[in-house]
Scaffold this active site. Structure first.
Site, mmCIF file in Angstrom:
data_model
loop_
_atom_site.group_PDB
_atom_site.id
_atom_site.type_symbol
_atom_site.label_atom_id
_atom_site.label_comp_id
_atom_site.label_asym_id
_atom_site.label_seq_id
_atom_site.Cartn_x
_atom_site.Cartn_y
_atom_site.Cartn_z
ATOM 1 N N GLU A 190 -5.603 16.747 -11.927
ATOM 2 C CA GLU A 190 -6.087 16.966 -13.306
ATOM 3 C C GLU A 190 -7.612 17.053 -13.397
ATOM 4 O OE1 GLU A 190 -3.803 15.535 -17.090
ATOM 5 O OE2 GLU A 190 -5.420 14.115 -16.764
ATOM 6 N N LYS A 228 2.274 11.724 -11.379
ATOM 7 C CA LYS A 228 1.532 10.734 -12.189
ATOM 8 C C LYS A 228 2.379 9.472 -12.279
ATOM 9 C CE LYS A 228 -1.491 13.326 -15.341
ATOM 10 N NZ LYS A 228 -1.785 13.672 -16.753
ATOM 11 N N ARG A 286 -4.709 21.242 -15.119
ATOM 12 C CA ARG A 286 -3.595 20.325 -15.415
ATOM 13 C C ARG A 286 -3.744 19.718 -16.819
ATOM 14 N NH1 ARG A 286 -0.308 15.950 -11.679
ATOM 15 N NH2 ARG A 286 1.107 15.365 -13.373
ATOM 16 N N HIS A 311 -1.386 15.565 -26.635
ATOM 17 C CA HIS A 311 -1.404 14.170 -26.169
ATOM 18 C C HIS A 311 -2.668 13.402 -26.572
ATOM 19 C CE1 HIS A 311 2.071 15.482 -23.893
ATOM 20 N NE2 HIS A 311 2.243 14.285 -23.371
ATOM 21 N N ARG A 348 0.827 -1.235 0.000
ATOM 22 C CA ARG A 348 0.000 0.000 0.000
ATOM 23 C C ARG A 348 0.849 1.268 0.000
ATOM 24 N NH1 ARG A 348 -3.501 -2.886 3.533
ATOM 25 N NH2 ARG A 348 -5.154 -3.805 2.284
ATOM 26 N N ASN A 358 -1.497 18.303 -21.213
ATOM 27 C CA ASN A 358 -1.829 17.230 -22.142
ATOM 28 C C ASN A 358 -1.984 17.751 -23.575
ATOM 29 O OD1 ASN A 358 -3.515 14.286 -22.310
ATOM 30 N ND2 ASN A 358 -2.162 14.588 -20.567
ATOM 31 N N GLU A 383 8.629 17.938 -25.170
ATOM 32 C CA GLU A 383 7.827 18.339 -23.997
ATOM 33 C C GLU A 383 8.199 19.764 -23.562
ATOM 34 O OE1 GLU A 383 5.315 16.528 -23.077
ATOM 35 O OE2 GLU A 383 5.811 14.397 -22.850
ATOM 36 N N LYS A 418 5.716 23.347 -15.436
ATOM 37 C CA LYS A 418 4.871 22.187 -15.111
ATOM 38 C C LYS A 418 4.399 22.252 -13.659
ATOM 39 C CE LYS A 418 4.372 17.251 -14.925
ATOM 40 N NZ LYS A 418 4.631 15.943 -15.484
ATOM 41 N N HIS A 470 7.935 8.639 -27.208
ATOM 42 C CA HIS A 470 6.826 9.450 -26.674
ATOM 43 C C HIS A 470 6.853 10.888 -27.235
ATOM 44 C CE1 HIS A 470 3.785 10.904 -23.891
ATOM 45 N NE2 HIS A 470 4.613 11.870 -23.505
ATOM 46 N N HIS A 525 -0.880 10.551 -27.994
ATOM 47 C CA HIS A 525 -0.900 9.253 -27.316
ATOM 48 C C HIS A 525 -1.490 8.176 -28.229
ATOM 49 C CE1 HIS A 525 -0.514 10.117 -22.674
ATOM 50 N NE2 HIS A 525 0.644 9.882 -23.255
HETATM 51 N N1 NAD Z 1 4.496 10.826 -15.420
HETATM 52 C C1 NAD Z 1 4.539 11.864 -16.246
HETATM 53 O O1 NAD Z 1 4.147 12.980 -15.903
HETATM 54 C C2 NAD Z 1 5.108 11.680 -17.623
HETATM 55 C C3 NAD Z 1 5.421 12.802 -18.397
HETATM 56 C C4 NAD Z 1 5.955 12.610 -19.654
HETATM 57 C C5 NAD Z 1 6.195 11.328 -20.128
HETATM 58 N N2 NAD Z 1 5.900 10.262 -19.350
HETATM 59 C C6 NAD Z 1 6.210 8.903 -19.792
HETATM 60 O O2 NAD Z 1 7.626 8.803 -19.889
HETATM 61 C C7 NAD Z 1 7.958 7.772 -20.814
HETATM 62 C C8 NAD Z 1 9.021 8.264 -21.768
HETATM 63 O O3 NAD Z 1 10.157 8.595 -21.024
HETATM 64 P P1 NAD Z 1 11.609 8.591 -21.691
HETATM 65 O O4 NAD Z 1 11.565 9.313 -22.957
HETATM 66 O O5 NAD Z 1 12.540 9.021 -20.648
HETATM 67 O O6 NAD Z 1 11.772 7.060 -22.081
HETATM 68 P P2 NAD Z 1 12.599 5.844 -21.472
HETATM 69 O O7 NAD Z 1 12.535 5.802 -20.016
HETATM 70 O O8 NAD Z 1 12.125 4.644 -22.217
HETATM 71 O O9 NAD Z 1 14.110 6.202 -21.887
HETATM 72 C C9 NAD Z 1 14.447 6.302 -23.237
HETATM 73 C C10 NAD Z 1 15.655 5.417 -23.570
HETATM 74 O O10 NAD Z 1 16.845 6.027 -23.083
HETATM 75 C C11 NAD Z 1 17.591 5.093 -22.283
HETATM 76 N N3 NAD Z 1 18.293 5.892 -21.300
HETATM 77 C C12 NAD Z 1 17.805 6.482 -20.205
HETATM 78 N N4 NAD Z 1 18.717 7.279 -19.646
HETATM 79 C C13 NAD Z 1 19.830 7.176 -20.381
HETATM 80 C C14 NAD Z 1 21.098 7.790 -20.328
HETATM 81 N N5 NAD Z 1 21.391 8.711 -19.413
HETATM 82 N N6 NAD Z 1 22.015 7.444 -21.254
HETATM 83 C C15 NAD Z 1 21.711 6.552 -22.226
HETATM 84 N N7 NAD Z 1 20.524 5.968 -22.361
HETATM 85 C C16 NAD Z 1 19.571 6.282 -21.440
HETATM 86 C C17 NAD Z 1 16.539 4.150 -21.761
HETATM 87 O O11 NAD Z 1 17.100 2.926 -21.388
HETATM 88 C C18 NAD Z 1 15.601 4.029 -22.958
HETATM 89 O O12 NAD Z 1 16.134 3.106 -23.869
HETATM 90 C C19 NAD Z 1 6.675 7.396 -21.510
HETATM 91 O O13 NAD Z 1 6.201 6.203 -20.967
HETATM 92 C C20 NAD Z 1 5.749 8.536 -21.176
HETATM 93 O O14 NAD Z 1 4.401 8.128 -21.200
HETATM 94 C C21 NAD Z 1 5.366 10.419 -18.109
HETATM 95 O O1 LIG Z 2 1.906 15.625 -16.059
HETATM 96 C C1 LIG Z 2 0.929 15.727 -16.804
HETATM 97 O O2 LIG Z 2 -0.196 16.005 -16.377
HETATM 98 C C2 LIG Z 2 1.069 15.519 -18.250
HETATM 99 O O3 LIG Z 2 0.073 15.458 -18.954
HETATM 100 C C3 LIG Z 2 2.443 15.389 -18.809
HETATM 101 C C4 LIG Z 2 2.505 14.572 -20.081
HETATM 102 O O4 LIG Z 2 3.618 15.041 -20.817
HETATM 103 C C5 LIG Z 2 2.755 13.092 -19.835
HETATM 104 O O5 LIG Z 2 2.955 12.427 -21.056
HETATM 105 C C6 LIG Z 2 1.724 12.366 -18.991
HETATM 106 O O6 LIG Z 2 2.182 11.078 -18.675
HETATM 107 C C7 LIG Z 2 0.428 12.190 -19.683
HETATM 108 O O7 LIG Z 2 -0.484 11.783 -18.759
HETATM 109 P P1 LIG Z 2 -1.823 11.028 -19.104
HETATM 110 O O8 LIG Z 2 -2.650 11.262 -17.886
HETATM 111 O O9 LIG Z 2 -2.406 11.636 -20.341
HETATM 112 O O10 LIG Z 2 -1.480 9.602 -19.318
HETATM 113 ZN ZN ZN Z 3 4.033 13.648 -22.448
#
Ligand code: NAD
Ligand SMILES: O=C(O)C(=O)C[C@@H](O)[C@H](O)[C@H](O)COP(=O)(O)O
Ligand code: ZN
Length: 356
Positions: free
Chosen positions: A226, A138, A230, A237, A116, A234, A180, A216, A257, A241
């Site tokens: 959201e 998120k 918030r 997206h 939990r 998006n 982004e 952000k 992404h 997405h």
């Molecule tokens: N939670 C949120 O608010 C939020 C916001 C934006 C995106 N996202 C999510 O984030 C993800 C994309 O993130 P990402 O672009 O970081 O992708 P990722 O985590 O897949 O990393 C991209 C690639 O780079 C490699 N890598 C990471 N750090 C490295 C480094 N320093 N040197 C060399 N290689 C490295 C990884 O192994 C991977 O192959 C998606 O799933 C997206 O939906 C979430």
């Molecule tokens: O933090 C947020 O809120 C965002 O929308 C940031 C986005 O760049 C990110 O890709 C996020 O993961 C999208 O969220 P989702 O709720 O649409 O899945």
């Molecule tokens: Zn995003």
């Protein structure tokens, strides 16, 4: 080196020299056990740098997962939960998510649900995770390629950003994160958008990362779950997405992404022009900027129906309509806009038309 500190919802984001604060954090918290979640790339390229800069961290278990968005799913999450359990993680343990957005999203989801909820911190290693994914609470995983459809809103104990990690990041991944940052400019800060255009990719530094995180964070603090503004984060997206999901399901080398969001931003800028008054000159500027950096990915007409199905599953939707955040101008967003399937189809056709 200067350390920038951003106060978020009960936790801090450190940009710059973040190892001092991290060391203090560990000394104060005295966790019984520490786990580091890394993917195959960050385990090789980032973990040695990380542990070298943090001599205090002597005992830890590593949980290594395969890299790539295709693994941000329940099977890999079960793998993380099992490792935590087998290695005796309790509520007095800490999970350190060392990686890009894939690792920080799934690691934080695993931590927020295991027993939990146990404490976790984010140590983002991609540009995308430094400017966006590690901040805002998120957490999540994909299911049947539907993005982030299972998840929670759970904040980390802290976020520690070290831009030295970016030296090993491939250019394609840097550009994915840059998308982004462009989004941050487009929704809230036209000056930043034009700065990004003129400085381009040459000079991503702590100050720029700080700027993006601040944009952000201000939005997140106003509406953490959201319910309303918030949704601005998006922008790009709703279509982006869907395109990312489609590409994950069909392509051998799927779009990243940020690449998919760049396509989404072009389409949604066009919808903004037709529906919310974005000027034609601004639309042209956005198109030209994004097309210069991102792949010329054509979306097959036969894919439009599948894309619409993905969009119907978007978390922003209400009352059965597809929900968009659009622009009234560069730096000015408007949330809760609905578009018909025909309008969305036209946006995709226009997007494809850019590559004739
Ligand atoms: N939670 C949120 O608010 C939020 C916001 C934006 C995106 N996202 C999510 O984030 C993800 C994309 O993130 P990402 O672009 O970081 O992708 P990722 O985590 O897949 O990393 C991209 C690639 O780079 C490699 N890598 C990471 N750090 C490295 C480094 N320093 N040197 C060399 N290689 C490295 C990884 O192994 C991977 O192959 C998606 O799933 C997206 O939906 C979430
Ligand atoms: O933090 C947020 O809120 C965002 O929308 C940031 C986005 O760049 C990110 O890709 C996020 O993961 C999208 O969220 P989702 O709720 O649409 O899945
Ligand atoms: Zn995003």
């Amino acid at each position: 080196m200067q350390t920038f500190i951003i106060n978020s919802e009960g936790y801090n984001v450190y940009v710059g020299n973040s190892y001092g604060p991290l060391q203090t954090f560990l000394e104060e918290k005295k966790y019984a056990k520490t786990f580091i979640l890394a993917d195959t790339n960050t385990s090789e390229k980032c973990l040695p740098k990380f542990t070298e800069k943090l001599p205090l961290l002597k005992e830890y278990d590593i949980i290594e997962i395969d890299a790539g968005e295709a693994h941000k799913n329940i099977d890999y999450c079960i793998g993380i939960w099992k490792m935590l359990l087998d290695f005796g993680a309790g509520r007095d343990s800490l999970l350190i998510n060392l990686g890009g957005g894939m690792v920080t999203d799934m690691g934080s989801f695993a931590a927020s649900t295991y027993k939990r909820g146990i404490d976790f911190i984010q140590v983002p290693t991609t540009l995308l995770s430094q400017v966006d994914a590690s901040v805002g609470g998120k957490t999540g995983i994909d299911m049947d390629h539907v993005k982030n459809i299972i998840g929670t809103f759970t904040n980390p104990e802290a976020v520690f950003i070290d831009t030295d990690f970016l030296y090993t990041l491939p250019r394609r991944e840097l550009l994915s994160g840059f998308a982004e940052m462009i989004k941050h400019g487009l929704i809230c800060d036209s000056g930043y958008y034009f700065d990004l255009q003129s400085n381009a990719m040459g000079s991503v530094d702590n100050a720029m990362i700080f700027h993006s995180v601040n944009i952000k964070n201000k939005i997140v603090l106003e509406d953490p779950k959201e319910r309303n503004i918030r949704k601005a984060l998006n922008f790009g997206h709703t279509i982006g997405h869907a395109v990312e999901s489609y590409s994950l399901a069909h392509d051998k080398d799927p779009l990243l992404h940020g690449e998919a969001i760049a396509i989404g931003m072009i389409c949604e800028a066009w919808l903004s022009h037709t529906k919310t008054g974005l000027e034609e000159s601004a639309l042209t500027d956005i198109k030209n900027f994004l097309l210069a950096y991102y792949p010329n990915y054509r979306i097959p007409e036969g894919a439009f129906a599948e894309l619409a199905e993905f969009m119907k599953k978007d978390k922003k939707n209400e009352k059965g309509t597809i929900n968009f955040t659009l622009l009234e101008g560069i730096g000015k967003f408007v949330i809760n806009q609905t578009c018909t399937e025909e309008e969305i189809r036209q946006a995709l056709v226009l997007y494809n038309g850019l590559f004739k």
